[in-house]
Design an enzyme around this catalytic site. Structure first.
Site, PDB file in Angstrom:
ATOM      1  N   TYR A  45       0.898  -1.202   0.048  1.00 28.09           N
ATOM      2  CA  TYR A  45       0.037  -0.181  -0.031  1.00 28.09           C
ATOM      3  C   TYR A  45       0.828   1.238  -0.219  1.00 28.09           C
ATOM      4  O   TYR A  45       1.896   1.277   0.791  1.00 28.09           O
ATOM      5  CB  TYR A  45      -0.935  -0.024   1.097  1.00 28.09           C
ATOM      6  CG  TYR A  45      -2.164   0.034   0.826  1.00 28.09           C
ATOM      7  CD1 TYR A  45      -3.043   1.094  -0.065  1.00 28.09           C
ATOM      8  CD2 TYR A  45      -3.237  -1.046   1.409  1.00 28.09           C
ATOM      9  CE1 TYR A  45      -4.121   0.884  -0.229  1.00 28.09           C
ATOM     10  CE2 TYR A  45      -4.419  -1.172   0.950  1.00 28.09           C
ATOM     11  CZ  TYR A  45      -5.163   0.012   0.114  1.00 28.09           C
ATOM     12  OH  TYR A  45      -6.232  -0.074  -0.148  1.00 28.09           O
ATOM     13  N   GLU A  47      -0.458   4.939  -0.538  1.00 25.91           N
ATOM     14  CA  GLU A  47      -1.393   6.062  -0.687  1.00 25.91           C
ATOM     15  C   GLU A  47      -0.337   7.290  -0.820  1.00 25.91           C
ATOM     16  O   GLU A  47       0.397   7.521   0.218  1.00 25.91           O
ATOM     17  CB  GLU A  47      -2.424   6.207   0.211  1.00 25.91           C
ATOM     18  CG  GLU A  47      -3.687   5.199  -0.207  1.00 25.91           C
ATOM     19  CD  GLU A  47      -4.807   5.271   0.725  1.00 25.91           C
ATOM     20  OE1 GLU A  47      -4.811   5.948   1.760  1.00 25.91           O
ATOM     21  OE2 GLU A  47      -5.626   4.446   0.435  1.00 25.91           O
ATOM     22  N   ASP A 191      -6.098  13.287 -25.596  1.00 30.45           N
ATOM     23  CA  ASP A 191      -6.092  12.002 -25.166  1.00 30.45           C
ATOM     24  C   ASP A 191      -5.293  11.208 -26.437  1.00 30.45           C
ATOM     25  O   ASP A 191      -5.811  10.758 -27.055  1.00 30.45           O
ATOM     26  CB  ASP A 191      -7.494  11.492 -24.886  1.00 30.45           C
ATOM     27  CG  ASP A 191      -7.691  10.072 -24.441  1.00 30.45           C
ATOM     28  OD1 ASP A 191      -6.813   9.358 -24.609  1.00 30.45           O
ATOM     29  OD2 ASP A 191      -8.804   9.657 -24.173  1.00 30.45           O
ATOM     30  N   THR A 217      -3.399   5.827 -22.148  1.00 28.33           N
ATOM     31  CA  THR A 217      -3.352   4.798 -21.430  1.00 28.33           C
ATOM     32  C   THR A 217      -1.794   4.294 -21.973  1.00 28.33           C
ATOM     33  O   THR A 217      -1.226   4.763 -22.651  1.00 28.33           O
ATOM     34  CB  THR A 217      -4.483   3.890 -22.056  1.00 28.33           C
ATOM     35  OG1 THR A 217      -4.233   3.660 -23.375  1.00 28.33           O
ATOM     36  CG2 THR A 217      -5.679   3.984 -21.660  1.00 28.33           C
ATOM     37  N   LYS A 220      -1.675   0.321 -25.179  1.00 27.92           N
ATOM     38  CA  LYS A 220      -2.222   0.330 -26.682  1.00 27.92           C
ATOM     39  C   LYS A 220      -0.961   0.001 -27.401  1.00 27.92           C
ATOM     40  O   LYS A 220      -0.142  -0.826 -27.368  1.00 27.92           O
ATOM     41  CB  LYS A 220      -3.112   1.503 -26.725  1.00 27.92           C
ATOM     42  CG  LYS A 220      -4.309   1.473 -26.391  1.00 27.92           C
ATOM     43  CD  LYS A 220      -5.404   2.111 -26.665  1.00 27.92           C
ATOM     44  CE  LYS A 220      -7.084   1.922 -25.900  1.00 27.92           C
ATOM     45  NZ  LYS A 220      -7.012   2.856 -24.801  1.00 27.92           N
ATOM     46  N   ARG A 226      -1.964  -2.570 -18.491  1.00 30.04           N
ATOM     47  CA  ARG A 226      -3.008  -1.964 -18.558  1.00 30.04           C
ATOM     48  C   ARG A 226      -3.181  -0.704 -17.502  1.00 30.04           C
ATOM     49  O   ARG A 226      -2.823  -0.782 -16.346  1.00 30.04           O
ATOM     50  CB  ARG A 226      -4.377  -2.714 -18.261  1.00 30.04           C
ATOM     51  CG  ARG A 226      -4.357  -3.799 -19.215  1.00 30.04           C
ATOM     52  CD  ARG A 226      -5.498  -4.533 -19.223  1.00 30.04           C
ATOM     53  NE  ARG A 226      -6.672  -3.612 -19.913  1.00 30.04           N
ATOM     54  CZ  ARG A 226      -6.568  -3.611 -21.114  1.00 30.04           C
ATOM     55  NH1 ARG A 226      -6.094  -4.350 -21.961  1.00 30.04           N
ATOM     56  NH2 ARG A 226      -7.738  -2.986 -21.595  1.00 30.04           N
TER      57      ARG A 226
END
Ligand code: DSN
Length: 412
Positions: A45, A47, A191, A217, A220, A226
């Site tokens: 974790y 954060e 984008d 992203t 691609k 991903r």
């Protein structure tokens, strides 16, 4: 139950190996990307951001995230990068929230012309939370008409203009978009999810030079895990975006994915990656040419990037859904896709979208794409002939056997 999952993963591995993959938003990652993403980093974790975490034990994941950020900045030539977005959609959501108030006006490309759900579709948060106006591609050319976009922008005075698309096969002039945004005092967000790999390789105008914010992203054409990223040259916007990603819309970052993003960015800075992207474009052009020679109508009549939209309704009087299904039956994966001004619905469509990034990763060259184009054409022209379809399956198998994705026995 657990065995079932691993047996299904094995089946999916075989499906990928035995399929001619033409889905324009997919790719096959390197073993190093897989290794980082499947690593023990998933246990952690973290954060917050490097040096400012809400958990102890972040010494090493801080270093990993810092490397990912530095790699992203270097790769795209920007001052600030946030590598935490879990997806392209959350990257876009964070930018809208950082730059806009609810119900502010956004001008973006309509989904049917090639835009993305998060560019204002009524079905997505973007269409619910903001006041959306759309531009379309030109009916005749199938391409963006910048004069038309300017006209709409000057009339509507949006707070934000979104450029970038999910199924647009032509170069996008981001300098022109910047000029339009300037003329109506709007922010410009690009984008670049689909073309990020081409941008990284210097084969498409880099939107980071023009846009206030760029999202993408990483899975691609960029060929990473991903996930999403947000890039900007503005310190003020970078601060707002960081706060919006965490704690605004996300909790703990996926540090295993961030590590895999760092690997992907490093891979994208190599000469091999540039050669790969050049081949992606060459392969798309040849596939497009073969389909045109076989009588297929291509939206905008060509491609400058990794994808093309085939109007199967006009070409072979089939719906996109029918074409996708018959191609899948012989081992070719693609997706049905709306074409500009499509009279049907997204579940039916008049087109299919084909992309070359995945097969190029497997090693397919121009002559292989000539064969792929001929197989597609024969299939769509003879969809009722079982003997012909069986023969095509053999041709698909031959191509797949020639180019393994990962070597036999590798189960990374
Ligand atoms: N759904 C993706 C695509 O296929 O282009 C975009 O997020």
């Amino acid at each position: 139950m657990i065995d079932d999952i691993f047996s299904l993963i094995e089946k999916e591995r075989k499906r990928q190996q035995d399929t001619i993959e033409l889905i324009a938003s997919e790719n096959f990652v390197s073993k190093n990307v897989l290794k980082a993403q499947g690593s023990i980093l998933t246990n952690k974790y973290a954060e917050g951001y490097p040096g400012k975490r809400y958990y102890g034990g972040c010494k090493f994941v801080d270093e990993i995230e810092e490397i990912a950020i530095e790699n992203a900045k270097k790769l795209f030539g920007v001052k600030y990068a946030n590598v935490q977005p879990h997806s392209g959609s959350s990257a876009n959501m964070a930018v809208y929230r950082a730059l806009l108030k609810k119900k502010d006006k956004i001008l973006a490309m309509d989904l049917n012309s090639g835009g993305h759900l998060t560019h204002g579709s009524a079905l997505s948060f973007s269409g619910e939370d903001y006041n959306i106006v759309f531009y379309n591609v030109d009916k005749e050319t199938g391409q963006i008409n910048y004069d038309e976009v300017r006209k709409i922008a000057l009339k509507e005075k949006p707070r934000l203009i979104v450029a970038g698309a999910s199924s647009y096969s032509r170069k996008i002039d981001f300098a022109e978009f910047k000029d339009i945004a300037k003329s109506c005092n709007s922010y410009l967000m690009v984008d670049m999810a689909h073309i990020a790999g081409l941008v990284a390789a210097g084969l498409h105008q880099n939107p980071c030079r023009y846009a206030d914010v760029v999202t993408s992203t990483t899975h691609k054409t960029l060929r990473g895990p991903r996930g999403g990223i947000i890039l900007t040259n503005s310190e003020e916007l970078a601060k707002k975006i960081d706060k919006t990603i965490f704690p605004g819309i996300q909790g703990g970052p996926l540090v295993h994915v961030i590590a895999a993003k760092a690997v992907c960015f490093a891979e994208a800075m190599t000469h091999n990656f540039i050669s790969y992207q050049k081949q992606v474009i060459k392969n798309a052009k040849i596939l497009c040419d073969v389909l045109k020679m076989e009588g297929f109508k291509i939206v905008s009549n060509g491609t400058d990037n990794h994808l093309m939209l085939v109007d199967v309704k006009k070409s072979v009087n089939m719906t996109g859904k029918e074409a996708e299904n018959i191609l899948e039956s012989i081992g070719i994966a693609c997706n049905k896709n709306m074409i500009p001004y499509d009279p049907t619905t997204p579940f039916i469509t008049s087109g299919i979208r084909l992309g070359t990034a995945s097969l190029t990763t497997r090693g397919f060259k121009e002559n292989d794409f000539v064969e792929v184009g001929k197989i597609i054409s024969t299939c769509l022209h003879n969809s009722d002939d079982k003997r012909i379809l069986d023969d095509l399956k053999t041709r698909v198998n031959n191509l797949c056997r020639k180019y393994p994705i990962y070597e036999e026995g590798y189960n990374g």
